[in-house]
Motif scaffolding. Structure first.
Motif, PDB file in Angstrom:
ATOM      1  N   LEU A  65       0.842  -1.192   0.000  1.00 15.35           N
ATOM      2  CA  LEU A  65       0.000   0.000   0.000  1.00 15.35           C
ATOM      3  C   LEU A  65       0.877   1.241   0.000  1.00 15.35           C
TER       4      LEU A  65
ATOM      5  N   THR B 227      -2.319   5.414   2.350  1.00 12.32           N
ATOM      6  CA  THR B 227      -3.377   4.413   2.495  1.00 12.32           C
ATOM      7  C   THR B 227      -3.157   3.594   3.758  1.00 12.32           C
ATOM      8  N   TRP B 228      -1.922   3.163   3.987  1.00 16.37           N
ATOM      9  CA  TRP B 228      -1.597   2.391   5.192  1.00 16.37           C
ATOM     10  C   TRP B 228      -1.930   3.186   6.445  1.00 16.37           C
TER      11      TRP B 228
ATOM     12  N   ARG C 299      -4.529   2.365   9.545  1.00 15.14           N
ATOM     13  CA  ARG C 299      -4.007   2.203  10.914  1.00 15.14           C
ATOM     14  C   ARG C 299      -4.504   3.272  11.866  1.00 15.14           C
TER      15      ARG C 299
ATOM     16  N   PRO D   8       9.315   0.135   4.717  1.00 13.31           N
ATOM     17  CA  PRO D   8       8.710   0.419   3.411  1.00 13.31           C
ATOM     18  C   PRO D   8       9.760   0.468   2.301  1.00 13.31           C
TER      19      PRO D   8
ATOM     20  N   ARG E  20       6.056   2.305  -0.657  1.00 13.10           N
ATOM     21  CA  ARG E  20       5.057   1.234  -0.565  1.00 13.10           C
ATOM     22  C   ARG E  20       5.353   0.464   0.707  1.00 13.10           C
TER      23      ARG E  20
ATOM     24  N   ARG F 224       3.977  -2.791   3.371  1.00 13.25           N
ATOM     25  CA  ARG F 224       3.127  -3.978   3.477  1.00 13.25           C
ATOM     26  C   ARG F 224       1.917  -3.661   4.335  1.00 13.25           C
ATOM     27  N   GLU F 225       0.782  -4.250   3.988  1.00 17.76           N
ATOM     28  CA  GLU F 225      -0.459  -3.970   4.714  1.00 17.76           C
ATOM     29  C   GLU F 225      -0.400  -4.404   6.175  1.00 17.76           C
ATOM     30  N   ASP F 226       0.471  -5.339   6.503  1.00 19.84           N
ATOM     31  CA  ASP F 226       0.577  -5.810   7.887  1.00 19.84           C
ATOM     32  C   ASP F 226       1.695  -5.114   8.668  1.00 19.84           C
TER      33      ASP F 226
END
Length: 62
Positions: free
Chosen positions: A5, A9-10, A14, A38, A46, A48-50
């Motif tokens: 993401l 967006t991340w 969060r 990132p 970018r 990671r979503e986690d």
């Protein structure tokens, strides 16, 4: 593989109530406070979503 993401967006996922500014998010990246780190794609990061915010002085905050 986890979905990548943008930082904005991340951060919106969060911190939905008070999303940090892009300036703060970039400072976190440079200080190593987002783990896993990132990746820079062109002029955008970018993440990671986690990924989680991590303060080395306090431990993982989430």
């Amino acid at each position: 593989m986890k979905k990548l993401l943008t930082l904005e967006t991340w951060a919106g996922l969060r911190y939905p109530d008070h999303t940090p500014s892009i300036r703060v998010l970039r400072a976190w990246v440079k200080a190593g406070k987002i783990q896993p780190q990132p990746i820079r794609h062109g002029k955008y990061y970018r993440v990671r979503e986690d990924a989680k915010f991590y303060d080395p002085y306090e431990g993982i905050s989430e």
